[in-house]
Structures are given as structure tokens and as C-alpha cells.
Design a protein around this motif. Structure first.
Motif, mmCIF file in Angstrom:
data_model
loop_
_atom_site.group_PDB
_atom_site.id
_atom_site.type_symbol
_atom_site.label_atom_id
_atom_site.label_comp_id
_atom_site.label_asym_id
_atom_site.label_seq_id
_atom_site.Cartn_x
_atom_site.Cartn_y
_atom_site.Cartn_z
ATOM 1 N N GLN A 1 77.717 26.457 56.702
ATOM 2 C CA GLN A 1 76.629 25.562 56.546
ATOM 3 C C GLN A 1 76.910 23.976 56.598
ATOM 4 N N THR A 2 76.087 23.373 57.542
ATOM 5 C CA THR A 2 76.143 21.781 57.538
ATOM 6 C C THR A 2 75.085 21.242 57.315
ATOM 7 N N ILE A 3 75.396 20.013 56.540
ATOM 8 C CA ILE A 3 74.112 19.055 56.092
ATOM 9 C C ILE A 3 74.478 17.873 56.691
ATOM 10 N N ASP A 4 73.489 16.913 56.663
ATOM 11 C CA ASP A 4 73.247 15.583 56.894
ATOM 12 C C ASP A 4 73.072 14.860 55.494
ATOM 13 N N VAL A 5 73.416 13.845 55.018
ATOM 14 C CA VAL A 5 73.005 13.311 53.752
ATOM 15 C C VAL A 5 73.056 11.847 53.885
ATOM 16 N N PHE A 6 71.613 11.416 53.739
ATOM 17 C CA PHE A 6 71.480 10.201 54.187
ATOM 18 C C PHE A 6 71.174 9.329 52.637
ATOM 19 N N GLU A 7 71.857 8.152 52.566
ATOM 20 C CA GLU A 7 71.906 7.626 51.452
ATOM 21 C C GLU A 7 72.079 6.042 51.576
ATOM 22 N N ASP A 8 71.709 5.171 50.709
ATOM 23 C CA ASP A 8 71.924 3.637 50.697
ATOM 24 C C ASP A 8 72.700 3.298 49.449
ATOM 25 N N PHE A 9 73.769 2.618 49.272
ATOM 26 C CA PHE A 9 74.352 2.478 48.057
ATOM 27 C C PHE A 9 73.832 1.732 47.155
ATOM 28 N N MET A 10 72.642 0.846 47.427
ATOM 29 C CA MET A 10 71.918 0.117 46.767
ATOM 30 C C MET A 10 70.464 1.095 46.102
ATOM 31 N N CYS A 11 70.483 2.272 46.669
ATOM 32 C CA CYS A 11 69.180 3.026 46.004
ATOM 33 C C CYS A 11 69.624 3.659 44.675
ATOM 34 N N PRO A 12 68.802 3.489 43.613
ATOM 35 C CA PRO A 12 68.868 4.050 42.456
ATOM 36 C C PRO A 12 68.660 5.804 42.408
#
Length: 240
Positions: free
Chosen positions: A68-79
Motif C-alpha cells: 500500500q502507498t499513500i500520499d500525505v499532505f500537511e502544513d506544519f502550521m496546520c493545527p
């Protein structure tokens, strides 16, 4: 994110609000909307480009042979990304170590405007690039988790300097060379380019919108990622 009979519809009273960016074009960051709007179910007909997702991640962890492969999208400022990391970070790391999961991390930067310095999302994403390229996956994952643990407040009076970011990297085991990369901001521009490309791919997956945190599997958004780790258990069981 709460379950709905109709997925990805606005919920103004939701306590699981996500960060939305509407009308995203390539290399263009549009107006940020913070609130209860959840994803539009209509996908871009083209969908995200697998080759772009594979090439512009801050780091790819896990064996290429993982089922299984996933893409994780985040922003280090996002609570809400911080909350997602607290809920699922350890389970993701374990699945990677067990050879069950491959993860492509995409660090976005559209919350610069709510940071005290005006560029914290970019600088922290650049720091993640330094650590991702210079260190092992274990050091990267520890650094990734540590940045969320030390997340500055939105619209606060201060955030972390590059020297602070380098110190956090050192605490997770980063080498002096990597620490210098972080303190010098050597990969901030590279991180901004990667973030814009990732944002474009995320927009394609979400019908012209973007939200953090988001997890994609085979180019499709994974539901209920803010409700514990059941989403990951299901993904892994589907591939077992």
C-alpha cells in the motif's frame, strides 16, 4: 472528520474543520479559507499525476515493494495536521517498519500568512527537505513529529527561527551538515516549488480545492482520517 451521508459537504458547526484552498492552479496559491468547508466530491477529470507525486515529496518512506502507498499532505502550521500526527503518526511509522506501507509526505506552505514571521510554513518545509535528504527515515519521522509537537500558534506573536528548527533537528539526531542546511534555509525555495506542485496535484484529486491534512490512496482521498486509525487499518486490510 465526521461521517456524513453525503461526503465532503460543508459543515459550518464541525469541530473537525479542515484548511481549504479553492481554485488552485499550477504554481499559484489562491485565497485561504479557514473553516468548516469539507471536500467537494467532484474530481478533476485528469486526476493527480503519479510521476509528480512520486518526484516532489519531501520524503518517501517505506519499501517500494510495500502493498500500500499513500500520499500525505500537511502544513506544519496546520493545527488539524498536528492532531492527525498525534492520532496516526505512530501507526503510520509502525506500518512502514512492518513493510506494509509506503508513504510520500508532501509539505504544503499555504499557511505562511497565519505565521508570525510570514514564512514559517515555507521555512519548516525547507527544514523537512534538508532532513529528508540528509538523514534516515527514522530521523525524518522524528523531526516531522517534533515540529508538530512544537507547532507555533496561528496569528501568534512569534514562531520558530531557522536556528530553532536546526536545534530541533539536532535533537532528533541530524548531522551537523543537515543542521547547517536547516539554519541556512538552504532548501526553502526547493520546498516552495515542491509545495506548489503538490498543491496542484492535491487540487486535481479534490476537484479544484485542497485541504490539509489529506491522505490519498491511488489518487483518491481517504475518508475519516481524523477519527483515529481505523482508516489506516482498513487500507492495510484491503491489501492483505
Amino acid at each position: 472528520m465526521p461521517n456524513n451521508t453525503s461526503k465532503y459537504q460543508p459543515r459550518k458547526t464541525s469541530s473537525r474543520a479542515t484548511y481549504i484552498l479553492g481554485g488552485v492552479a499550477i504554481l499559484v496559491i489562491a485565497v485561504l479559507v479557514i473553516g468548516g468547508l469539507v471536500w467537494n466530491s467532484q474530481r478533476d477529470k485528469d486526476g493527480p499525476d503519479e510521476s509528480v507525486l512520486n518526484s516532489n515529496a519531501a520524503l518517501i518512506v517505506g519499501a517500494a515493494s510495500a502493498p500500500q502507498t499513500i500520499d500525505v499532505f500537511e502544513d506544519f502550521m496546520c493545527p488539524y495536521c498536528k492532531e492527525f500526527e498525534q492520532q496516526s503518526g505512530a501507526a503510520i511509522a509502525k506500518a512502514v517498519d512492518d513493510g506494509k506501507l509506503r508513504v510520500r509526505y508532501h509539505m504544503l506552505t499555504f499557511l505562511n500568512k497565519v505565521s508570525a514571521s510570514g514564512d514559517y510554513s515555507s521555512r519548516s518545509a525547507g527544514a523537512a527537505q534538508c532532513v529528508g535528504e540528509g538523514e534516515s527515515k527514522d530521523v525524518f519521522l522524528k523531526f516531522h513529529s517534533a515540529l508538530f509537537a512544537k507547532q507555533p500558534a496561528e496569528n501568534g506573536d512569534t514562531d520558530l527561527s531557522n536556528a530553532d528548527l536546526a536545534k530541533i533537528a539536532a535533537e532528533q539526531g541530524a548531522s551537523p551538515e543537515t543542521q547547517k542546511c536547516v539554519s541556512d534555509g538552504s532548501m526553502v525555495e526547493q520546498a516552495n516549488v515542491a509545495a506548489a506542485q503538490s498543491l496542484n496535484q492535491l487540487s486535481k484529486a479534490l476537484g479544484g480545492q485542497a485541504a490539509t491534512p489529506t491522505v490519498l490512496s491511488a489518487g483518491e482521498p481517504v475518508p475519516d482520517i481524523m477519527n483515529g486509525t481505523a482508516w489506516l487499518d482498513k487500507l492495510l486490510s484491503d491489501k492483505s
